[in-house]
Structure formats: C-alpha cells, structure tokens
Design an enzyme around this catalytic site. Structure first.
Site, short mmCIF file in Angstrom:
data_model
loop_
_atom_site.label_atom_id
_atom_site.label_comp_id
_atom_site.label_asym_id
_atom_site.label_seq_id
_atom_site.Cartn_x
_atom_site.Cartn_y
_atom_site.Cartn_z
N HIS A 1 0.46 -0.93 -0.23
CA HIS A 1 0.42 -0.19 0.32
C HIS A 1 0.61 1.21 0.16
CE1 HIS A 1 0.77 -0.96 4.23
NE2 HIS A 1 0.66 0.53 4.70
N HIS B 1 1.12 3.79 2.06
CA HIS B 1 1.88 4.87 3.53
C HIS B 1 3.62 4.88 2.31
CE1 HIS B 1 -1.91 4.36 5.54
NE2 HIS B 1 -2.03 5.57 5.18
N ASP C 1 5.72 4.37 4.48
CA ASP C 1 7.02 3.57 6.31
C ASP C 1 6.09 2.65 5.03
OD1 ASP C 1 4.03 3.35 6.25
OD2 ASP C 1 4.59 1.98 7.98
N HIS C 2 5.94 1.82 3.89
CA HIS C 2 6.43 0.84 3.00
C HIS C 2 7.20 0.89 2.27
CE1 HIS C 2 3.43 -1.73 5.90
NE2 HIS C 2 3.67 -0.57 6.75
N HIS D 1 -7.28 -2.22 5.49
CA HIS D 1 -7.10 -0.72 6.53
C HIS D 1 -7.31 0.59 6.22
CE1 HIS D 1 -3.51 0.78 7.85
NE2 HIS D 1 -2.79 1.42 7.13
#
Length: 296
Positions: free
Chosen positions: A60, A62, A64-65, A137
């Site tokens: 996804h 976001h 931090d990914h 999510h």
C-alpha cells in the site's frame, strides 16, 4: 528458501526496528515485500544481494512501506544494474512513481516498470505464484500469498522395475516427458506418485483480521500485522491494525502452520507482552525482529 525480516516497526523507526520490508530469497532470486526507509542498508547487513532483486511488491502507499525505493533504485543504478526491475503497487502508484524515480541527480541505468497490484492479481512463474488479496486497512492495501510449485513424487523403485536406470530419463519423466526403453514408451504417469506440497507464505501487510484472507492461510507460514497489545485494541480498531492476540486468533482459526508478528508499534521497547498474548492463543508465535532470518 529463506525469509529475511528487514524492517518490522510501525510508522516510526526506532533504534532497533526499521520500516517495513521483507526479503524472500528463493533459488537465485530475491523478492521484496515492501521497501521502507533503510531497506538497502538492511539488505547489505544481512548479506542479501540487492542486485538479485527482480520484483518489489508495495502492499500500500503509506510512506513507511515505500520510501526506501529511491535509495535502493539509485544504489542499483550506481552498481551497474542493467536488468529491468518490476514494481507492483496499488492504484495511485503511477502518480508517485515519477517523483520517486526522479528524486536526486543521477542517471538511471536500467528500466523500472511499475505494474498494477489489484483485485485478481496473480503472478505465474515457473517455480511459484504470487497472488494479491485485498485486506482491511485505512487505505487500499493488499496481502501477498506466495505459493511454491512442486512436482509429483518420483517413484524410483517403480522406474527400476520398468527397466529404467538413474540418469537423464528420470529427469525427463519428472518434467512430464515420456521416454523410450527397449522399444517401449514409458509415460510419466507410470513412475510419478502424489503431488508434493509446496511452501505457502502469507504476508498480510497492515490490516485488521480479514475473513477473506482466511482461505489462503491453511498450513501457511503467516506473517501478520501485530501492531498493538490487547490493552490498545481501540487503537487497533481506529487505525485498522491488529493486536497480537487478534492475529493469533486469526492464525489459529485459519489453520496456519506458523505465525510471525510484524509492524510492531514503536512504543514497545520490549515486545514480550506481544509474544505472551499471542502464544496464549497460538503457541509458538514469534514477534519478528529486524535482521531475523527464517530458513524453510
């Protein structure tokens, strides 16, 4: 086959945990599941060749990914890579792809292809498949299901009884080709037994326990969101994450073979409480840590 946990924190990195990233080493390939900040350094620290990364799956969008992508791509280019790199990501990735690739002054020396990761996605390779399953999510997010392809059991005693000797004929039959012995054709069906079970790995990414994922988890190695302990279940509900106990209950109900918890909130300097709560429900559950390796 080996699973290498490169980053296991949630949202904010800590001294001990980096942003989300998992490397799956399979034969001569490295598959990356998410690419948080610092992924390239974690690859180096674990002696996992970044030059062998052929595919990166971003579950996804976001930060931090995915914010480790610019650094990794530039390192690959500086290292003389010429082989194409495929990045699979949900819709919207094409809008940020150009910005990520264009970050910093350098010359990109290899093709980068961004392909959609969506409902019904299935990658079919000779030795494995990877499927995407939408999970629950706060943004469009996909779990990843890796299935190893295995052939049927070879029956050497049966082959010998038919006049075959160990060698090229065995290999041909295992590949599904017939062979000739003494004027007679021997079919693969005559020397092959039951289908061998391959390894299945399910990475949920960030999610609440997701019923639609359950059918994929039977006998699987399950890597599940375990962001919070039970006292913070309201936080888990609000942010669409899971507690360690919820992940364990899901793993038990789904019939998973093993459970690894990841995406650990940075509030836990000591993750013992997460392990204890999970193991009350799913004995043997493990809280993954950065640089942890699991050989399969």
């Amino acid at each position: 086959m080996e699973i290498v946990f490169l980053g296991t924190t949630a949202a904010i990195p800590t001294a001990d945990r980096g942003h989300s990233a998992i490397a799956l080493k399979y034969h001569n390939e490295v598959i990356l599941w998410d690419c948080g900040e610092g992924t390239q350094r974690q690859l180096i620290r674990t002696k996992t060749s970044y030059m062998k990364v052929r595919r990166i799956f971003v579950t996804h969008l976001h930060g931090d990914h995915l914010l480790g992508l610019p650094g990794l791509i530039q390192t690959l280019s500086f290292s003389g890579r010429s082989e194409p790199l495929k990045i699979y990501a949900p819709r919207g990735a094409e809008k940020i792809g150009g910005a990520l690739l264009g970050m910093g002054e350098y010359e990109l020396g290899f093709p980068v292809e961004i392909e959609p990761l969506g409902d019904g996605f299935r990658l079919e390779e000779e030795r494995y498949t990877i499927e995407a399953v939408r999970v629950d999510h706060s943004t469009l997010t996909y779990a990843l299901v890796f299935n190893e392809k295995k052939g049927r059991e070879f029956l050497p005693e049966k082959a010998k009884s038919l006049g075959l000797r160990p060698g090229p004929a065995y290999s041909k039959l295992q590949r599904g080709e017939r062979v000739q012995v003494g004027g007679r054709w021997i079919e693969p069906e005559e020397v092959l037994g039951q289908q061998k079970a391959g390894i299945r790995i399910v990475y949920t990414s960030d999610t609440r326990p997701c019923p639609r994922l359950k059918e994929y988890c039977k006998d699987a190695i399950l890597i599940h969101d375990g962001t919070f302990d039970d006292s913070l279940r309201e936080n888990a509900l609000e942010t669409r994450h899971s507690t360690a106990a919820e992940a364990a209950a899901f793993a038990k109900e789904a019939g998973a073979k093993a459970l690894y918890l990841t995406h650990v909130s940075p509030r836990y300097e000591d993750d013992t409480i997460l392990a204890e709560q999970a193991r009350r429900i799913f004995p043997g559950a493990i809280v993954a840590r950065d640089l942890m390796r699991v050989t399969l």
